[in-house]
Design an enzyme around this catalytic site. Structure first.
Site, PDB file in Angstrom:
ATOM      1  N   HIS A 282      54.573  15.904 -85.837  1.00 29.50           N
ATOM      2  CA  HIS A 282      53.193  16.400 -85.890  1.00 29.50           C
ATOM      3  C   HIS A 282      53.106  17.919 -85.930  1.00 29.50           C
ATOM      4  O   HIS A 282      52.077  18.493 -85.597  1.00 29.50           O
ATOM      5  CB  HIS A 282      52.397  15.840 -84.700  1.00 29.50           C
ATOM      6  CG  HIS A 282      52.174  14.354 -84.798  1.00 29.50           C
ATOM      7  ND1 HIS A 282      51.832  13.561 -83.724  1.00 29.50           N
ATOM      8  CD2 HIS A 282      52.268  13.520 -85.862  1.00 29.50           C
ATOM      9  CE1 HIS A 282      51.724  12.298 -84.130  1.00 29.50           C
ATOM     10  NE2 HIS A 282      51.979  12.249 -85.417  1.00 29.50           N
TER      11      HIS A 282
ATOM     12  N   SER B  57      51.801   6.779 -75.829  1.00 28.10           N
ATOM     13  CA  SER B  57      50.929   5.605 -75.728  1.00 28.10           C
ATOM     14  C   SER B  57      51.132   4.655 -76.906  1.00 28.10           C
ATOM     15  O   SER B  57      50.632   3.542 -76.906  1.00 28.10           O
ATOM     16  CB  SER B  57      49.464   6.049 -75.659  1.00 28.10           C
ATOM     17  OG  SER B  57      49.140   6.815 -76.806  1.00 28.10           O
TER      18      SER B  57
ATOM     19  N   GLN C  81      56.700  13.631 -81.240  1.00 30.18           N
ATOM     20  CA  GLN C  81      55.326  13.846 -81.699  1.00 30.18           C
ATOM     21  C   GLN C  81      54.793  15.156 -81.132  1.00 30.18           C
ATOM     22  O   GLN C  81      53.701  15.580 -81.473  1.00 30.18           O
ATOM     23  CB  GLN C  81      54.427  12.692 -81.223  1.00 30.18           C
ATOM     24  CG  GLN C  81      54.822  11.344 -81.789  1.00 30.18           C
ATOM     25  CD  GLN C  81      54.152  10.204 -81.034  1.00 30.18           C
ATOM     26  OE1 GLN C  81      53.021   9.833 -81.325  1.00 30.18           O
ATOM     27  NE2 GLN C  81      54.835   9.643 -80.064  1.00 30.18           N
ATOM     28  N   ASN C  82      55.583  15.767 -80.243  1.00 33.41           N
ATOM     29  CA  ASN C  82      55.092  16.961 -79.551  1.00 33.41           C
ATOM     30  C   ASN C  82      55.217  18.203 -80.417  1.00 33.41           C
ATOM     31  O   ASN C  82      56.158  18.345 -81.194  1.00 33.41           O
ATOM     32  CB  ASN C  82      55.853  17.160 -78.246  1.00 33.41           C
ATOM     33  CG  ASN C  82      55.672  15.985 -77.303  1.00 33.41           C
ATOM     34  OD1 ASN C  82      54.769  15.163 -77.509  1.00 33.41           O
ATOM     35  ND2 ASN C  82      56.510  15.880 -76.301  1.00 33.41           N
ATOM     36  N   VAL C  83      54.277  19.116 -80.198  1.00 37.23           N
ATOM     37  CA  VAL C  83      54.300  20.365 -80.960  1.00 37.23           C
ATOM     38  C   VAL C  83      54.917  21.495 -80.136  1.00 37.23           C
ATOM     39  O   VAL C  83      55.102  22.597 -80.639  1.00 37.23           O
ATOM     40  CB  VAL C  83      52.882  20.739 -81.466  1.00 37.23           C
ATOM     41  CG1 VAL C  83      52.388  19.684 -82.453  1.00 37.23           C
ATOM     42  CG2 VAL C  83      51.892  20.897 -80.319  1.00 37.23           C
ATOM     43  N   ASP C  84      55.252  21.223 -78.867  1.00 41.09           N
ATOM     44  CA  ASP C  84      55.960  22.242 -78.076  1.00 41.09           C
ATOM     45  C   ASP C  84      57.436  22.247 -78.496  1.00 41.09           C
ATOM     46  O   ASP C  84      57.881  21.391 -79.262  1.00 41.09           O
ATOM     47  CB  ASP C  84      55.803  21.966 -76.562  1.00 41.09           C
ATOM     48  CG  ASP C  84      56.485  20.672 -76.111  1.00 41.09           C
ATOM     49  OD1 ASP C  84      57.676  20.467 -76.429  1.00 41.09           O
ATOM     50  OD2 ASP C  84      55.832  19.852 -75.427  1.00 41.09           O
TER      51      ASP C  84
ATOM     52  N   TYR D 152      44.273  26.027 -80.704  1.00 47.05           N
ATOM     53  CA  TYR D 152      45.737  26.106 -80.787  1.00 47.05           C
ATOM     54  C   TYR D 152      46.274  27.385 -80.158  1.00 47.05           C
ATOM     55  O   TYR D 152      47.389  27.387 -79.624  1.00 47.05           O
ATOM     56  CB  TYR D 152      46.217  25.886 -82.231  1.00 47.05           C
ATOM     57  CG  TYR D 152      46.083  24.419 -82.559  1.00 47.05           C
ATOM     58  CD1 TYR D 152      46.970  23.493 -82.016  1.00 47.05           C
ATOM     59  CD2 TYR D 152      45.018  23.940 -83.310  1.00 47.05           C
ATOM     60  CE1 TYR D 152      46.823  22.133 -82.230  1.00 47.05           C
ATOM     61  CE2 TYR D 152      44.852  22.586 -83.542  1.00 47.05           C
ATOM     62  CZ  TYR D 152      45.759  21.683 -83.000  1.00 47.05           C
ATOM     63  OH  TYR D 152      45.608  20.339 -83.185  1.00 47.05           O
TER      64      TYR D 152
END
Ligand code: APR
Length: 239
Positions: A110, A178, A92-95, A59
């Site tokens: 997420h 996806s 869903q992105n962590v950015d 991470y």
């Protein structure tokens, strides 16, 4: 009395593909992260217990990389819809590229790369300055800090509120996912009824087999397809 204008509620559900045009690798494409890392070594509670250094390093690398990335025209087009629609982004992105592009309502299903939390108390969440989590950093309860990320095998605390948000949508836009990871992927089934249109912008073939609503697949990468779709919806709705 003036005319009351009710803005349409648009929910945008995004995955790694929306950030691909910013230069961040997706997970399941051939050049994706999961081609180079084993999920069970970097993204599970067991990995954190048994091989903390590897998880923290993974991470740290993601964080260091993301600090060099900027939103792309897809992120900006999504943010621009707030001028004429009631928009919530569920990512869903962590950015944090949606926030950087100006989106004001963003739900991270997420977790978030730029935050750490106590291993003991999930409510003790801290922003991190820079990219590096040191191995022995602790929270105020004395427990070790961990990335504020939902690992495989962990529950998704924001899922229920995300479902309620999707259930209010007049239009659902899905970008760059996806639709392979649950429960996130099942969000597309929480639309209010069968009439709610779903637009999908993705150059690949996400798993849409279960979608029964009217579905338009814009088979383009985000930087092309999202601004096009936003322009089309704006022309249709922002009258
Ligand atoms: N523009 C838009 N979409 C793209 C682009 C692009 N330039 N390039 C690739 N894509 C699409 C792919 O076709 C694919 O459908 O992005 C999608 C990426 O899928 P995944 O790699 O599976 O990413 P995602 O769906 O976000 O993964 C879900 O899996 O490991 C986890 O927690 C992680 O949140 C992530 C979850």
């Amino acid at each position: 009395m003036g005319k009351v204008i009710t803005m349409k509620k648009i929910v945008v559900f995004t995955g790694a593909g929306v950030s691909a045009d910013s230069g961040i690798a997706t997970f399941r494409d051939s050049d994706g992260l999961w081609a180079n890392y084993r999920i069970e070594e970097v993204c599970t509670p067991e990995a954190l217990r048994n091989n903390r250094a590897k998880v923290v390093e993974f991470y740290n690398l993601r964080r260091r990389e993301s600090l060099t990335k900027k939103p792309n025209v897809g992120h900006y087009a999504i943010a621009s819809m707030e001028e004429w629609a009631d928009v919530v982004v569920i990512t869903q992105n962590v950015d944090n590229l949606h926030e950087q592009a100006g989106s004001t309502r963003v739900v991270h299903l997420h977790g978030e790369l730029m935050k750490l939390r106590s291993e003991r108390n999930p409510n003790l969440i801290y922003p991190i300055e820079g990219w590096e989590q040191s191995m022995d950093a602790t929270a105020e309860d004395g427990a070790l800090l961990r990335p504020h990320i939902v690992f495989f095998g962990e529950s998704v605390p924001m899922f229920e509120s995300a479902c309620s948000i999707v259930a209010e949508a007049d239009i659902l836009i899905v970008v760059g996912t996806s639709l392979a990871v649950y429960p996130a992927a099942s969000l597309v089934y929480y639309v209010r009824d069968r009439q709610v249109p779903i637009y999908l912008v993705d150059p690949g073939n996400p798993d849409t087999a279960m979608i029964r609503n009217p579905l338009t697949h814009v088979k383009e990468r985000g930087a092309i397809g999202v601004p096009q779709l936003v322009e089309q919806l704006k022309n249709e709705l922002a009258k």
